[in-house]
Scaffold this motif. Structure first.
Motif, PDB file in Angstrom:
ATOM      1  N   THR A 152      -0.747  -9.142  12.967  1.00  0.00           N
ATOM      2  CA  THR A 152       0.140  -8.502  14.142  1.00  0.00           C
ATOM      3  C   THR A 152      -1.111  -8.599  15.350  1.00  0.00           C
ATOM      4  OG1 THR A 152       1.735  -7.429  12.971  1.00  0.00           O
ATOM      5  CG2 THR A 152       1.441  -6.837  15.231  1.00  0.00           C
ATOM      6  N   SER A 153      -2.251  -8.297  15.199  1.00  0.00           N
ATOM      7  CA  SER A 153      -3.252  -7.967  16.224  1.00  0.00           C
ATOM      8  C   SER A 153      -3.746  -9.399  16.694  1.00  0.00           C
ATOM      9  CB  SER A 153      -4.511  -7.182  15.790  1.00  0.00           C
ATOM     10  OG  SER A 153      -5.177  -8.316  14.735  1.00  0.00           O
ATOM     11  N   ILE A 154      -3.244 -10.552  16.174  1.00  0.00           N
ATOM     12  CA  ILE A 154      -3.557 -11.985  16.756  1.00  0.00           C
ATOM     13  C   ILE A 154      -2.330 -12.533  17.364  1.00  0.00           C
ATOM     14  CG2 ILE A 154      -4.461 -14.032  15.842  1.00  0.00           C
ATOM     15  CD1 ILE A 154      -6.495 -11.792  15.579  1.00  0.00           C
ATOM     16  N   THR A 171      -1.069 -17.381  11.797  1.00  0.00           N
ATOM     17  CA  THR A 171      -0.376 -17.072  12.973  1.00  0.00           C
ATOM     18  C   THR A 171      -1.437 -17.537  14.123  1.00  0.00           C
ATOM     19  OG1 THR A 171       0.535 -15.359  14.391  1.00  0.00           O
ATOM     20  CG2 THR A 171      -1.595 -14.713  13.235  1.00  0.00           C
ATOM     21  N   SER A 172      -1.234 -17.373  15.533  1.00  0.00           N
ATOM     22  CA  SER A 172      -2.036 -18.037  16.488  1.00  0.00           C
ATOM     23  C   SER A 172      -1.656 -17.005  17.676  1.00  0.00           C
ATOM     24  CB  SER A 172      -2.148 -19.385  16.916  1.00  0.00           C
ATOM     25  OG  SER A 172      -0.843 -19.623  17.240  1.00  0.00           O
ATOM     26  N   ASP A 174      -3.174 -15.610  21.898  1.00  0.00           N
ATOM     27  CA  ASP A 174      -4.418 -15.694  22.797  1.00  0.00           C
ATOM     28  C   ASP A 174      -5.726 -15.585  22.321  1.00  0.00           C
ATOM     29  OD1 ASP A 174      -2.275 -15.827  24.694  1.00  0.00           O
ATOM     30  OD2 ASP A 174      -2.424 -13.939  25.260  1.00  0.00           O
ATOM     31  N   VAL A 175      -5.886 -14.599  21.411  1.00  0.00           N
ATOM     32  CA  VAL A 175      -7.365 -14.424  20.865  1.00  0.00           C
ATOM     33  C   VAL A 175      -7.714 -15.610  19.908  1.00  0.00           C
ATOM     34  CG1 VAL A 175      -8.586 -13.025  18.894  1.00  0.00           C
ATOM     35  CG2 VAL A 175      -6.767 -12.063  20.430  1.00  0.00           C
ATOM     36  N   GLY A 176      -6.665 -16.377  19.243  1.00  0.00           N
ATOM     37  CA  GLY A 176      -7.197 -17.532  18.620  1.00  0.00           C
ATOM     38  C   GLY A 176      -6.283 -17.736  17.395  1.00  0.00           C
ATOM     39  N   THR A 177      -6.791 -17.935  16.344  1.00  0.00           N
ATOM     40  CA  THR A 177      -5.694 -18.353  14.967  1.00  0.00           C
ATOM     41  C   THR A 177      -6.286 -17.394  13.869  1.00  0.00           C
ATOM     42  OG1 THR A 177      -6.904 -20.254  14.311  1.00  0.00           O
ATOM     43  CG2 THR A 177      -5.200 -20.937  15.850  1.00  0.00           C
ATOM     44  N   ALA A 178      -5.300 -17.237  13.073  1.00  0.00           N
ATOM     45  CA  ALA A 178      -5.538 -16.579  11.789  1.00  0.00           C
ATOM     46  C   ALA A 178      -4.858 -17.277  10.688  1.00  0.00           C
ATOM     47  CB  ALA A 178      -5.342 -15.148  11.954  1.00  0.00           C
ATOM     48  N   LEU A 209       6.456 -11.370  13.359  1.00  0.00           N
ATOM     49  CA  LEU A 209       5.285 -10.306  12.768  1.00  0.00           C
ATOM     50  C   LEU A 209       5.991  -8.911  12.865  1.00  0.00           C
ATOM     51  CD1 LEU A 209       2.117 -12.016  13.228  1.00  0.00           C
ATOM     52  CD2 LEU A 209       2.886 -10.961  11.057  1.00  0.00           C
ATOM     53  N   ARG A 210       6.578  -8.564  14.102  1.00  0.00           N
ATOM     54  CA  ARG A 210       6.553  -6.941  14.266  1.00  0.00           C
ATOM     55  C   ARG A 210       7.632  -6.481  13.223  1.00  0.00           C
ATOM     56  NH1 ARG A 210      10.555  -5.068  18.098  1.00  0.00           N
ATOM     57  NH2 ARG A 210      12.133  -6.790  18.491  1.00  0.00           N
ATOM     58  N   TYR A 211       8.585  -7.165  12.870  1.00  0.00           N
ATOM     59  CA  TYR A 211       9.544  -6.615  11.710  1.00  0.00           C
ATOM     60  C   TYR A 211       8.759  -6.707  10.364  1.00  0.00           C
ATOM     61  CZ  TYR A 211      13.015  -7.453  15.543  1.00  0.00           C
ATOM     62  OH  TYR A 211      13.875  -7.520  16.405  1.00  0.00           O
ATOM     63  N   LEU A 212       8.103  -7.751  10.178  1.00  0.00           N
ATOM     64  CA  LEU A 212       7.499  -7.701   8.715  1.00  0.00           C
ATOM     65  C   LEU A 212       6.606  -6.488   8.708  1.00  0.00           C
ATOM     66  CD1 LEU A 212       6.514 -11.510   8.267  1.00  0.00           C
ATOM     67  CD2 LEU A 212       8.591 -10.197   7.211  1.00  0.00           C
ATOM     68  N   LYS A 213       5.645  -6.164   9.856  1.00  0.00           N
ATOM     69  CA  LYS A 213       4.804  -5.105   9.969  1.00  0.00           C
ATOM     70  C   LYS A 213       5.790  -3.675   9.790  1.00  0.00           C
ATOM     71  CE  LYS A 213       1.265  -3.165  12.507  1.00  0.00           C
ATOM     72  NZ  LYS A 213       1.759  -1.981  13.351  1.00  0.00           N
ATOM     73  N   ASN A 214       6.872  -3.866  10.228  1.00  0.00           N
ATOM     74  CA  ASN A 214       7.787  -2.412  10.318  1.00  0.00           C
ATOM     75  C   ASN A 214       7.983  -2.249   8.814  1.00  0.00           C
ATOM     76  OD1 ASN A 214       9.731  -0.601  10.743  1.00  0.00           O
ATOM     77  ND2 ASN A 214       9.900  -1.487  13.047  1.00  0.00           N
TER      78      ASN A 214
END
Lengths: 257, 14
Positions: A152-154, A171-172, A174-178, A209-214
């Motif tokens: 979620t931070s990426i 995921t990808s 602005d920071v990059g990918t993960a 992602l925000r739902y999976l994090k929730n």
């Protein structure tokens, strides 16, 4: 009337914490076989399904089926007044407009009671068929929580792909990918540390992602979480709540244009 | 990244 006692009241506290950010209100249906809840978030993207069986309670009595319309933030406010080691008893008369919660400390030297106002809620129920999934993955709940928090931070969305190599979260942003890949792993003596990948056919789906994090707000409820995936179907994220039942979260996938 | 699906498009409304 309805009356249910659970000696481990902290379980009830954790359950409400797990779903209160996702759903504002919903009907907890009580019946002689237990308590259940099905509620969608306001955008109808995800759904919480909770099943608590009568025999998982220390005492359970329900003379007649009824919905109890609950505002979860208010339920949470009252449950926060219960000690972690308290036993909790829920009580309601038939067609009552309030639910009484009684908290008893473990040495029974403190007893408190609170009434929660019930609401009348019109809710849509969805028919969710039992089915076989292409991939079922069991992993430590803490591992799931870490992956969704890190990703979620990426980025905003995650591609989850299950193959015979393992389960990969990508995921990808602005920071990059993960990319995080978990492999089937049952080497630990502790079963709760195992990662078990049961793959019938490879599958890849994209989710917000925000739902999976929730959903990981339920981490405190169970040592393991199960993810179930099938092409073009919502993912199921399931936590077993001891002997009491389970809480399942369903999230609709992103659909290709 | 695709459109967000809604649950009603996957499950029947009872």
């Amino acid at each position: 009337m309805f009356e249910a006692k659970i000696s481990q009241g902290s379980v009830l506290k954790k359950l409400v914490e797990a779903l209160k950010e996702l759903v504002t209100e919903g009907n907890i249906d009580v019946s002689p076989s237990g308590m259940s809840l099905q509620a969608m978030d306001s955008s109808h993207v995800c759904l919480v399904s909770l099943v608590l069986r009568d025999d998982g309670f220390d005492h359970f009595r329900c003379d007649r089926n009824m919905p109890m319309g609950i505002h979860f933030a208010n339920f949470s406010k009252i449950l926060k007044c219960a000690g972690n080691d308290d036993a909790i008893t829920l009580k309601a008369e038939d067609n009552a407009d309030q639910l009484t919660l009684m908290f008893e400390s473990s040495n029974q030297d403190r007893i408190s009671d609170f009434d929660l106002k019930l609401m009348s809620i019109e809710s849509e129920h969805l028919g969710i068929p039992d089915q076989d999934y292409s991939a079922e993955i069991k992993m430590p709940a803490s591992e799931y929580q870490r992956i969704v928090r890190d990703l979620t931070s990426i980025g905003d969305t995650v591609l989850i792909s299950a193959t015979k190599e393992g389960i990969k979260f990508s995921t990808s942003g602005d920071v990059g990918t993960a990319n995080v890949t978990l492999r089937h792993n049952t080497t630990s003596e502790k079963q709760e540390e195992h990662t078990i990948i049961d793959l019938k056919e490879p599958v890849a789906l994209t989710f917000a992602l925000r739902y999976l994090k929730n959903f990981s707000n339920a981490t405190a409820l169970a040592p393991q979480v199960k993810l179930s995936l099938t092409k073009d179907l919502p993912i199921v994220v399931e936590y077993q709540v001891g002997e009491l039942g389970n809480i399942r979260f369903y999230l609709a996938p992103k659909i290709d244009d | 990244k695709g459109n967000q699906g809604r649950l009603e498009s996957f499950f029947s409304v009872l």
